[in-house]
Write an enzyme that holds these catalytic residues in place. Structure first.
Site, mmCIF file in Angstrom:
data_model
loop_
_atom_site.group_PDB
_atom_site.id
_atom_site.type_symbol
_atom_site.label_atom_id
_atom_site.label_comp_id
_atom_site.label_asym_id
_atom_site.label_seq_id
_atom_site.Cartn_x
_atom_site.Cartn_y
_atom_site.Cartn_z
ATOM 1 N N LYS A 76 -7.322 1.343 -2.794
ATOM 2 C CA LYS A 76 -6.902 0.877 -1.471
ATOM 3 C C LYS A 76 -7.101 1.975 -0.423
ATOM 4 O O LYS A 76 -7.448 1.692 0.734
ATOM 5 C CB LYS A 76 -5.436 0.433 -1.504
ATOM 6 C CG LYS A 76 -4.905 -0.091 -0.165
ATOM 7 C CD LYS A 76 -5.667 -1.309 0.349
ATOM 8 C CE LYS A 76 -5.250 -1.712 1.767
ATOM 9 N NZ LYS A 76 -3.906 -2.308 1.836
ATOM 10 N N LYS A 84 0.625 4.691 8.475
ATOM 11 C CA LYS A 84 1.182 5.103 7.177
ATOM 12 C C LYS A 84 0.085 5.226 6.128
ATOM 13 O O LYS A 84 0.024 6.194 5.369
ATOM 14 C CB LYS A 84 2.250 4.098 6.749
ATOM 15 C CG LYS A 84 2.812 4.307 5.340
ATOM 16 C CD LYS A 84 2.168 3.379 4.303
ATOM 17 C CE LYS A 84 2.410 1.912 4.603
ATOM 18 N NZ LYS A 84 1.841 1.036 3.541
ATOM 19 N N THR A 133 0.867 -1.177 0.000
ATOM 20 C CA THR A 133 0.000 0.000 0.000
ATOM 21 C C THR A 133 0.900 1.221 0.000
ATOM 22 O O THR A 133 1.655 1.453 0.946
ATOM 23 C CB THR A 133 -0.917 0.014 1.225
ATOM 24 O OG1 THR A 133 -1.755 -1.149 1.184
ATOM 25 C CG2 THR A 133 -1.802 1.251 1.229
#
Length: 288
Positions: A172, A240, A97
């Protein structure tokens, strides 16, 4: 003969993903910064490579499943990186990701090298990886996607092609935005049940298949109640992801107040030294 697949990054999820590829008959080359993490794969027939460049020069398809955008940047663009050593006609697949802008940069660079690249982040955590039930969100060259579809099918069951490079990563981000809401919802619900003096297990059984049901309630809430905070997906990586989503939304002049709230709670966990715990450890904020 099936194509040779290189796999970089065999952590909590990557290890299972690489094993499934091997089980389907592909020759798998492996590189990871900590070689011992690959011991099981090597014992099962994977081939170790001493560097990213060495792996890239031999693989027809390379999959990366690593930690942060800065790691992706290094693995792809360094002097001994994938782009400098990729075979002509190879396809590079980043399943980390990461940033949509970085996915577009990689795709453009791969095209210049007479190859292709796909951004294909996944959802499903360690359970989805083990059970070959990952959701795989894919952006990039459609011909490369069609070429790699059999490979994706060894790892996941909900495989979606979303269009141009970067779209897999954008999708995502949508997933992580939804996950952020479900994580705080599950933790608060279980915390509320405890304070109300209810049987939390029965409460969970009652609500997990109703209108409030979610993957998080079904898979992570039981871990909360069992005080199982081992990582299926790390706190540090979820933070993150939320940072990327917030940054991207700011560029689109949109706000994500819900994600900002959830991130502030995970930042508290980070301060408490929980960066390597699973995301379900947010429940600890309601245990005190």
């Amino acid at each position: 003969m099936k194509e040779t697949v290189g796999f970089i990054g065999v952590g909590v999820m990557g290890k299972s993903m690489a094993q499934h590829i091997m089980d389907d008959g592909y020759q798998v080359l492996v590189y990871t910064r900590t070689k011992s993490k690959a011991d099981d794969l090597l014992a099962n027939g994977a081939t170790w490579k001493d560097s990213v460049g060495e792996l890239a020069s031999e693989a027809d398809i390379v999959i990366t499943m690593i930690g942060y955008p800065r790691d992706v940047e290094d693995v792809y663009f360094s002097e001994d990186g994938l782009l400098a050593h990729m075979k002509k006609g190879a396809t590079l697949i980043d399943m980390t990701t990461s940033k949509p802008s970085l996915a577009k940069k990689i795709a453009a660079a791969a095209k210049e090298k007479a190859g292709s690249a796909l951004d294909a982040p996944v959802s499903g955590g360690d359970v989805g990886a083990r059970n070959k039930k990952l959701v795989i969100m894919i952006g990039g060259d459609q011909e490369a996607y069609e070429r790699c579809l059999p490979l994706f099918e060894t790892m996941g069951e909900n495989i979606q092609y979303l269009g141009e490079a970067g779209n897999g990563q954008h999708t995502k981000m949508c997933n992580q935005i939804a996950v952020a809401a479900s994580m705080i919802g599950a933790a608060e619900a279980m915390g509320y049940a405890k304070e109300a003096g209810l049987d939390q297990e029965k409460v969970l059984k009652s609500i997990s298949t109703g209108a409030g049901g979610s993957w998080t309630l079904q898979n992570l809430a039981p871990r909360m109640l069992n005080e199982d905070f081992a990582p299926g997906f790390y706190v540090k990586h979820f933070i993150k992801d939320m940072e990327i989503a917030i940054e991207e939304s700011e560029q689109m002049e949109e706000g994500l107040p819900g994600v900002e709230l959830v991130k502030s709670l995970y930042d508290k966990l980070l301060e408490q030294g929980e960066e390597n715990s699973g995301t379900q450890s947010i429940y600890k904020l309601w245990q005190n």
